[in-house]
Design a protein around this motif. Structure first.
Motif, short mmCIF file in Angstrom:
data_model
loop_
_atom_site.label_atom_id
_atom_site.label_comp_id
_atom_site.label_asym_id
_atom_site.label_seq_id
_atom_site.Cartn_x
_atom_site.Cartn_y
_atom_site.Cartn_z
N GLU A 231 -24.10 23.43 -2.08
CA GLU A 231 -23.05 22.47 -2.45
C GLU A 231 -23.56 21.41 -3.41
N PHE A 232 -24.88 21.21 -3.47
CA PHE A 232 -25.48 20.26 -4.40
C PHE A 232 -26.96 20.59 -4.55
N GLU A 233 -27.60 19.95 -5.50
CA GLU A 233 -29.04 20.11 -5.67
C GLU A 233 -29.77 19.27 -4.63
N LEU A 234 -30.77 19.85 -4.00
CA LEU A 234 -31.53 19.11 -2.99
C LEU A 234 -32.66 18.35 -3.67
N SER A 235 -32.42 17.09 -3.96
CA SER A 235 -33.43 16.24 -4.57
C SER A 235 -34.23 15.54 -3.46
N ALA A 236 -35.32 14.92 -3.85
CA ALA A 236 -36.10 14.14 -2.90
C ALA A 236 -35.28 13.00 -2.33
N ARG A 237 -34.36 12.45 -3.13
CA ARG A 237 -33.52 11.34 -2.66
C ARG A 237 -32.59 11.81 -1.54
N ARG A 238 -31.97 12.96 -1.72
CA ARG A 238 -31.07 13.47 -0.69
C ARG A 238 -31.84 13.96 0.54
N LEU A 239 -33.00 14.51 0.32
CA LEU A 239 -33.81 14.98 1.44
C LEU A 239 -34.15 13.83 2.39
N ARG A 240 -34.36 12.64 1.85
CA ARG A 240 -34.69 11.47 2.67
C ARG A 240 -33.49 10.93 3.43
N THR A 241 -32.30 11.13 2.90
CA THR A 241 -31.14 10.42 3.43
C THR A 241 -30.11 11.30 4.11
N MET A 242 -30.24 12.61 4.02
CA MET A 242 -29.25 13.52 4.60
C MET A 242 -29.90 14.39 5.66
N ASN A 243 -29.06 15.05 6.45
CA ASN A 243 -29.60 15.90 7.52
C ASN A 243 -29.36 17.39 7.29
N SER A 244 -28.45 17.73 6.35
CA SER A 244 -28.14 19.15 6.15
C SER A 244 -27.43 19.36 4.83
N MET A 245 -27.28 20.63 4.44
CA MET A 245 -26.48 20.98 3.28
C MET A 245 -25.83 22.34 3.51
N ASN A 246 -24.69 22.53 2.88
CA ASN A 246 -23.92 23.77 3.05
C ASN A 246 -24.18 24.74 1.91
N PHE A 247 -24.10 26.04 2.25
CA PHE A 247 -24.17 27.12 1.28
C PHE A 247 -22.97 28.04 1.48
N SER A 248 -22.54 28.67 0.41
CA SER A 248 -21.48 29.67 0.50
C SER A 248 -21.82 30.82 -0.44
N ASP A 249 -21.08 31.92 -0.29
CA ASP A 249 -21.28 33.06 -1.17
C ASP A 249 -19.92 33.57 -1.65
N PRO A 250 -19.87 34.53 -2.56
CA PRO A 250 -18.57 34.99 -3.08
C PRO A 250 -17.64 35.55 -2.02
N GLN A 251 -18.16 35.96 -0.86
CA GLN A 251 -17.32 36.47 0.23
C GLN A 251 -16.83 35.35 1.16
N HIS A 252 -17.08 34.09 0.72
CA HIS A 252 -16.65 32.91 1.48
C HIS A 252 -17.36 32.75 2.82
N ARG A 253 -18.51 33.38 2.94
CA ARG A 253 -19.34 33.13 4.12
C ARG A 253 -20.05 31.80 3.92
N ALA A 254 -20.44 31.18 5.03
CA ALA A 254 -21.01 29.83 4.94
C ALA A 254 -22.22 29.68 5.85
N ILE A 255 -23.19 28.93 5.35
CA ILE A 255 -24.38 28.54 6.11
C ILE A 255 -24.51 27.03 6.03
N ASP A 256 -24.78 26.41 7.16
CA ASP A 256 -25.11 24.99 7.18
C ASP A 256 -26.57 24.87 7.58
N LEU A 257 -27.42 24.51 6.61
CA LEU A 257 -28.86 24.45 6.84
C LEU A 257 -29.25 23.00 7.13
N HIS A 258 -29.78 22.77 8.32
CA HIS A 258 -30.20 21.43 8.76
C HIS A 258 -31.71 21.30 8.67
N TRP A 259 -32.17 20.13 8.27
CA TRP A 259 -33.59 19.78 8.45
C TRP A 259 -33.73 18.60 9.40
#
Length: 359
Positions: free
Chosen positions: A141-169
């Motif tokens: 959903e966005f580029e994972l920069s060092a700034r976002r890595l420090r301030t966020m807990n997860s990011m979403n991914f999708s593919d052309p079949q509309h499947r979704a992954i929520d990857l948490h750190w």
């Protein structure tokens, strides 16, 4: 909400109390006009209390159960692929939310709907995990920069079949402090059947995640967390309440856990020990935690700026070792980092563009 509580009691209370709750709920119920949150609970009743269902309801809910089962199998297939590619990249993977509940607690793919798969990786491996997933064609959903890595807990991914992954750190937006999940990772266990590629959380950590995430305001009333918590606790006499208490206090998440556990005890018969509730009642709660709990459980996300009203509380937790003056002064930088922006005006401009596009 009272009718939804009846449905929860019908799903979770054994014997006559559950049957009585079903009869009270069923009187006047419209199968075609159910709210989505209540509809999600029906497959669980189909599996646990089929004797309560009239033939028409039984056949209709059976179809819903089968559809949920098929969709969940596809999510679990995706999970196995993602776990394998992250394992090959040298990243440990733990499962969260729906997939974890289906595999470890419900043990039935048809009773717990899910819309995506959620995985947790160690914070130090987040960038490597993101790159491994992207190489397989998933779109972030966005580029994972060092700034976002420090301030966020997860990011979403999708593919052309509309499947979704929520990857948490980090487990939650409230736990973005460096090292906050160190003890969690020490207590994970390998999941059978996943070739050492996938790990499960300790039940006490799983309960904390389900409750703190689940009680927040949502457009879809958050009923599922009740069934999920009920399933995780299981036999309350053997549940590790001491670990749950220690982690809850360490992460300063006492209010959502206290209120949720008391609700479970009063409404769906979860045998939460009185000593557990008494200890949570005795914890001194900071005024900001009271305000945070109120905001997170009552205020909706903005269509244009998302969970902006929650940013202050995330920053307040992240900057816990700083003075009030330093927290206030640093909040602007936190907002800019989280938004990957250079000025507050650029954030406002984005919100205005989203508003115009929605009109």
């Amino acid at each position: 909400m009272p009718r939804q509580v009846l449905l929860l009691r019908a799903a979770l209370l054994p014997g006559a109390p559950g049957a009585l709750a079903w009869q009270q709920w069923y009187h006047g119920a419209d199968l075609d006009g159910l709210d989505p949150a209540s509809e999600r609970l029906l497959p669980l009743i189909y599996r646990r209390r089929p004797e309560l269902l009239e033939p028409l309801w039984h056949d209709t809910i059976k179809q819903h159960y089968r559809r949920t089962w098929a969709e969940t199998q596809m999510h679990l297939r995706d999970l196995k692929v993602v776990a394998g590619l992250l394992h090959d990249a040298g990243v440990r993977v733990a499962i969260l939310k729906g997939a974890a509940l289906v595999i470890e607690y419900y043990k039935d793919a048809g009773v717990r709907p899910m819309s995506d798969i959620d995985v947790l990786v160690p914070e130090g491996d987040a960038a490597r995990a993101v790159e491994a997933v992207r190489r397989q064609g998933w779109v972030a959903e966005f580029e994972l920069s060092a700034r976002r890595l420090r301030t966020m807990n997860s990011m979403n991914f999708s593919d052309p079949q509309h499947r979704a992954i929520d990857l948490h750190w980090h487990l939650l937006p409230e736990t973005c402090q460096p090292g906050s999940e160190n003890e969690l990772w020490q207590a994970v266990h390998p999941l059978p059947g996943y070739e050492g590629h996938l790990w499960g959380l300790h039940p006490a950590d799983m309960l904390l995640h389900v409750i703190v995430h689940g009680v927040k305001w949502s457009e879809l009333p958050p009923l599922r967390w009740v069934c999920d918590a009920h399933a995780i606790i299981g036999d309350a006499a053997t549940f590790d309440w001491q670990r749950m208490l220690a982690t809850t206090e360490q992460l300063r998440l006492v209010l959502p856990m206290r209120d949720a556990l008391r609700w479970l005890w009063k409404n769906v018969g979860v045998a939460v020990p009185g000593a557990v509730l008494a200890r949570l009642d005795a914890v001194k709660i900071a005024p900001m935690e009271h305000l945070e709990h109120y905001v997170r459980t009552t205020l909706p996300r903005s269509r244009y700026v998302g969970d902006f009203h929650g940013y202050w509380f995330n920053w307040w937790r992240l900057a816990a070792d700083r003075s009030w003056l330093e927290r206030v002064a640093g909040f602007r930088r936190y907002v800019l980092d989280r938004s990957e922006a250079d000025t507050l005006w650029s954030i406002l401009s984005r919100a205005l563009r989203r508003r115009r596009a929605a009109m």
